[in-house]
Design a protein around this motif. Structure first.
Motif, mmCIF file in Angstrom:
data_model
loop_
_atom_site.group_PDB
_atom_site.id
_atom_site.type_symbol
_atom_site.label_atom_id
_atom_site.label_comp_id
_atom_site.label_asym_id
_atom_site.label_seq_id
_atom_site.Cartn_x
_atom_site.Cartn_y
_atom_site.Cartn_z
ATOM 1 N N LYS A 1 -2.057 -5.812 -7.117
ATOM 2 C CA LYS A 1 -2.302 -5.365 -5.784
ATOM 3 C C LYS A 1 -3.427 -6.349 -6.461
ATOM 4 O O LYS A 1 -4.083 -6.828 -5.069
ATOM 5 C CB LYS A 1 -2.701 -4.223 -4.957
ATOM 6 C CG LYS A 1 -1.382 -3.412 -4.918
ATOM 7 C CD LYS A 1 -1.667 -2.039 -4.407
ATOM 8 C CE LYS A 1 -0.947 -0.950 -4.471
ATOM 9 N NZ LYS A 1 0.099 -1.045 -5.410
ATOM 10 N N ARG B 1 1.226 -1.462 0.651
ATOM 11 C CA ARG B 1 0.082 0.323 -0.290
ATOM 12 C C ARG B 1 0.534 1.250 0.138
ATOM 13 O O ARG B 1 -0.427 1.657 -0.260
ATOM 14 C CB ARG B 1 -0.858 -0.017 1.117
ATOM 15 C CG ARG B 1 -1.703 -1.257 1.547
ATOM 16 C CD ARG B 1 -2.486 -1.319 -0.400
ATOM 17 N NE ARG B 1 -4.098 -2.264 0.516
ATOM 18 C CZ ARG B 1 -3.336 -3.773 -0.306
ATOM 19 N NH1 ARG B 1 -2.218 -3.977 -0.722
ATOM 20 N NH2 ARG B 1 -4.100 -4.667 -0.280
ATOM 21 N N SER C 1 3.923 4.250 -1.525
ATOM 22 C CA SER C 1 4.030 4.468 -2.526
ATOM 23 C C SER C 1 4.846 4.466 -3.354
ATOM 24 O O SER C 1 4.789 4.479 -5.017
ATOM 25 C CB SER C 1 4.569 6.606 -2.003
ATOM 26 O OG SER C 1 5.979 6.427 -1.400
ATOM 27 N N GLU C 2 5.723 2.945 -3.050
ATOM 28 C CA GLU C 2 7.009 2.732 -3.404
ATOM 29 C C GLU C 2 6.760 1.418 -4.685
ATOM 30 O O GLU C 2 7.051 1.466 -5.717
ATOM 31 C CB GLU C 2 8.035 2.194 -2.692
ATOM 32 C CG GLU C 2 9.094 3.133 -1.703
ATOM 33 C CD GLU C 2 10.372 2.663 -1.028
ATOM 34 O OE1 GLU C 2 10.275 1.835 -1.623
ATOM 35 O OE2 GLU C 2 10.304 2.857 -0.460
ATOM 36 N N TYR C 3 5.313 0.985 -4.523
ATOM 37 C CA TYR C 3 4.734 0.174 -4.434
ATOM 38 C C TYR C 3 3.313 0.711 -5.568
ATOM 39 O O TYR C 3 2.860 -0.869 -5.869
ATOM 40 C CB TYR C 3 4.482 -1.091 -4.068
ATOM 41 C CG TYR C 3 6.647 -1.337 -3.821
ATOM 42 C CD1 TYR C 3 7.189 -1.839 -4.290
ATOM 43 C CD2 TYR C 3 6.856 -1.241 -2.640
ATOM 44 C CE1 TYR C 3 8.254 -2.199 -4.059
ATOM 45 C CE2 TYR C 3 7.982 -1.461 -1.614
ATOM 46 C CZ TYR C 3 9.108 -1.854 -2.861
ATOM 47 O OH TYR C 3 9.923 -2.638 -2.672
ATOM 48 N N GLN C 4 3.084 1.062 -6.100
ATOM 49 C CA GLN C 4 1.823 1.798 -6.698
ATOM 50 C C GLN C 4 1.404 1.296 -8.261
ATOM 51 O O GLN C 4 0.468 1.356 -8.186
ATOM 52 C CB GLN C 4 1.909 3.862 -6.928
ATOM 53 C CG GLN C 4 2.057 4.100 -5.679
ATOM 54 C CD GLN C 4 1.141 5.742 -5.521
ATOM 55 O OE1 GLN C 4 2.018 5.815 -7.225
ATOM 56 N NE2 GLN C 4 1.459 6.256 -4.724
ATOM 57 N N MET C 5 2.925 0.739 -8.605
ATOM 58 C CA MET C 5 2.015 0.739 -9.921
ATOM 59 C C MET C 5 2.675 -1.517 -9.745
ATOM 60 O O MET C 5 2.331 -1.721 -11.355
ATOM 61 C CB MET C 5 3.866 0.604 -10.983
ATOM 62 C CG MET C 5 3.998 2.347 -11.000
ATOM 63 S SD MET C 5 2.577 3.263 -11.846
ATOM 64 C CE MET C 5 2.386 2.851 -12.964
ATOM 65 N N SER D 1 5.934 -9.102 -9.738
ATOM 66 C CA SER D 1 6.539 -7.855 -10.449
ATOM 67 C C SER D 1 6.862 -8.517 -11.633
ATOM 68 O O SER D 1 6.573 -7.758 -13.057
ATOM 69 C CB SER D 1 6.402 -6.929 -9.894
ATOM 70 O OG SER D 1 8.257 -6.414 -10.198
#
Length: 83
Positions: A23, A14, A16-20, A78
Motif C-alpha cells: 500500500k 483498505r 480485507s481482500e487486499y491486506q497482503m 502486485s
C-alpha cells in the motif's frame, strides 16, 4: 473519472481482500494510473460539467465496471511492483 477511481482504489486497498498487497504511495499511484489508462477519459471545464459527469459515471453498473478494472490493476501491480 480520476476522483471516482481514486476513492474506489482507496476503499478496495483498505479492504480485507487486499491486506497482503503493498500500500505504498508508489504502488497506489501505479494502480490508479493503470486503471485510468483502461477507462475512458471525461474532461470537464466547469463545476457544472464536473457534477454532470459525476452523476453520469456514478451508477451501479459503471462502478462495478470500474471496480473490475481496479482489481485487474491491483493484481498486475502486485505481480510486477516497480520498487
Amino acid at each position: 473519472m480520476e476522483e471516482i477511481v481514486r476513492s474506489l482504489v482507496m476503499v478496495l486497498m483498505r479492504g480485507s481482500e487486499y491486506q497482503m498487497i503493498c500500500k505504498c504511495p508508489k504502488c497506489e499511484a501505479d494502480i490508479m494510473a493503470l486503471t485510468l489508462n483502461s477507462v475512458p477519459s471525461h474532461y470537464v471545464t466547469s463545476s457544472f460539467g464536473r457534477e454532470a459527469a459525476y452523476e453520469q459515471l456514478n451508477t451501479k453498473e459503471n462502478l462495478e465496471w470500474i471496480n473490475k478494472r481496479i482489481i485487474r490493476a491491483i493484481h498486475v501491480v502486485s505481480k510486477y511492483p516497480k520498487h
